[in-house]
Design a protein around this motif. Structure first.
Motif, mmCIF file in Angstrom:
data_model
loop_
_atom_site.group_PDB
_atom_site.id
_atom_site.type_symbol
_atom_site.label_atom_id
_atom_site.label_comp_id
_atom_site.label_asym_id
_atom_site.label_seq_id
_atom_site.Cartn_x
_atom_site.Cartn_y
_atom_site.Cartn_z
ATOM 1 N N GLY A 127 0.815 -1.201 0.000
ATOM 2 C CA GLY A 127 0.000 0.000 0.000
ATOM 3 C C GLY A 127 0.853 1.257 0.000
ATOM 4 O O GLY A 127 0.576 2.221 -0.722
ATOM 5 N N ALA B 219 2.295 1.684 -3.364
ATOM 6 C CA ALA B 219 1.300 2.159 -4.317
ATOM 7 C C ALA B 219 1.007 3.645 -4.132
ATOM 8 O O ALA B 219 0.785 4.368 -5.100
ATOM 9 N N PHE B 220 0.988 4.116 -2.874
ATOM 10 C CA PHE B 220 0.783 5.540 -2.644
ATOM 11 C C PHE B 220 1.937 6.366 -3.192
ATOM 12 O O PHE B 220 1.743 7.443 -3.763
ATOM 13 N N PRO C 293 -1.494 2.373 -10.574
ATOM 14 C CA PRO C 293 -2.122 2.437 -9.254
ATOM 15 C C PRO C 293 -3.407 1.619 -9.131
ATOM 16 O O PRO C 293 -3.558 0.872 -8.159
ATOM 17 N N PHE D 273 -3.702 -1.524 -6.467
ATOM 18 C CA PHE D 273 -4.705 -1.570 -5.410
ATOM 19 C C PHE D 273 -5.722 -2.674 -5.633
ATOM 20 O O PHE D 273 -6.318 -3.176 -4.684
ATOM 21 N N TRP E 230 -10.462 6.467 -7.153
ATOM 22 C CA TRP E 230 -9.957 6.986 -5.880
ATOM 23 C C TRP E 230 -10.354 6.101 -4.699
ATOM 24 O O TRP E 230 -9.760 6.209 -3.632
ATOM 25 N N TYR F 165 -7.673 3.995 -2.821
ATOM 26 C CA TYR F 165 -6.797 4.849 -2.023
ATOM 27 C C TYR F 165 -7.468 5.222 -0.706
ATOM 28 O O TYR F 165 -6.845 5.210 0.359
ATOM 29 N N GLN F 166 -8.727 5.588 -0.777
ATOM 30 C CA GLN F 166 -9.455 5.957 0.434
ATOM 31 C C GLN F 166 -9.591 4.773 1.387
ATOM 32 O O GLN F 166 -9.440 4.919 2.600
ATOM 33 N N GLY G 166 -6.162 4.149 2.919
ATOM 34 C CA GLY G 166 -5.830 5.245 3.825
ATOM 35 C C GLY G 166 -6.553 5.099 5.150
ATOM 36 O O GLY G 166 -5.956 5.248 6.222
ATOM 37 N N LEU H 58 -1.493 11.375 2.030
ATOM 38 C CA LEU H 58 -1.401 10.171 1.210
ATOM 39 C C LEU H 58 -2.345 10.232 0.013
ATOM 40 O O LEU H 58 -1.976 9.858 -1.101
ATOM 41 N N LEU H 59 -3.580 10.699 0.245
ATOM 42 C CA LEU H 59 -4.560 10.710 -0.839
ATOM 43 C C LEU H 59 -4.161 11.650 -1.970
ATOM 44 O O LEU H 59 -4.455 11.379 -3.138
ATOM 45 N N SER I 283 -2.360 10.285 -5.007
ATOM 46 C CA SER I 283 -3.061 9.486 -6.009
ATOM 47 C C SER I 283 -3.349 10.275 -7.289
ATOM 48 O O SER I 283 -3.499 9.678 -8.357
#
Length: 271
Positions: free
Chosen positions: A23, A26-27, A44, A48, A136, A139-140, A143, A180-181, A184
């Protein structure tokens, strides 16, 4: 201290550590792979996608092997639904997010494994309800998984010190989540001629300075709203919610050992 709702065996610990490591990679992929090479514009979502499968495998294997019993699974479902219902109340307006304080408190009480899983399931359920499914979303999910997991690793504390520690952590995690977000979409969001835009091939230090400037210029106010919301919600509602969660954990007795009574004999029969 209450027992963790999800047992973290050594095997599951290794898998979760691997998922967390992937993770992070990937971020931070913009610092590793330049867009336009090796199909990296789509890297990405693919990374994920693999992580989501990995987390699902962890959860399903733990259900099969007893790491998540029926009571922990029910608690996970209830809190996922609560977070999914709370999220639209803030809707991210001015950075106000109402989903994090429950995640932090649940991760604290029920353990890092539960917090990690709740972060994923809460955002997934919320995305389905609000129509927020998109590139997205992974990612959320991850996170929030990191936020819930780290809450389970915080040091021991009691009373007001615990609530204050959780409030500070909730505030810091609000900034961390936004930091972090932003990674993306940073490589695709600005004109390359901008001084804070992502430019492939730059040295890491210069690229990092550009990203810090981008984060401060575009996200600091938004993240501050999230951090303040987390701090205030945990400070005000934390004591009552912690008490409720711990009472529920004591009654549920997660992973309590089962004892079977021996066979009754004639001497044991009531007279």
């Amino acid at each position: 201290m209450t027992a963790a709702a999800i047992r973290l065996t050594s095997r599951v610990g290794v898998v979760m550590t691997l998922a967390a490591f992937l993770g992070v990679v990937a971020f931070f992929w913009p610092f590793l792979v330049a867009p336009g090479k090796f199909g990296s514009n789509y890297a990405p979502p693919l990374i994920f996608g693999v992580l989501l499968v990995l987390v699902l495998c962890v959860v399903l294997s733990e259900i099969a092997e007893g790491g998540i019993d029926s009571k922990a699974l029910a608690m996970l479902g209830v809190l996922s639904a609560v977070n999914a219902a709370l999220r639209p109340l803030g809707a991210g307006t001015a950075g106000i997010e109402t989903v994090f304080f429950v995640l932090v408190l649940a991760g604290r009480v029920y353990g890092a494994g539960f917090g990690f899983t709740l972060g994923c399931t809460s955002l997934f359920a919320s995305a389905l309800i609000t129509g927020g499914v998109g590139p997205w979303m992974p990612y959320q999910m991850f996170g929030c998984a990191f936020v819930g997991m780290l809450a389970g690793f915080l040091p021991r504390a009691t009373g007001r010190r615990e609530v204050l520690m959780l409030a500070v952590y909730g505030s810091v995690s609000g900034y961390l989540f936004g930091f972090l977000l932003n990674l993306s979409f940073w490589p695709f969001s600005l004109d390359p001629n901008s001084s804070i835009a992502y430019l492939p091939g730059l040295p890491f230090t210069e690229q990092w300075q550009r990203y810090l400037a981008f984060d401060l210029a575009t996200s600091l106010g938004w993240d501050t709203g999230r951090a303040v919301t987390n701090f205030v919600c945990i400070l005000l509602a934390g004591p009552a919610v912690l008490t409720t969660f711990r009472r529920a954990a004591r009654k549920a007795r997660f992973r309590a050992s089962v004892r079977f009574a021996g066979p009754r004999t004639a001497d044991s029969e009531p007279r």
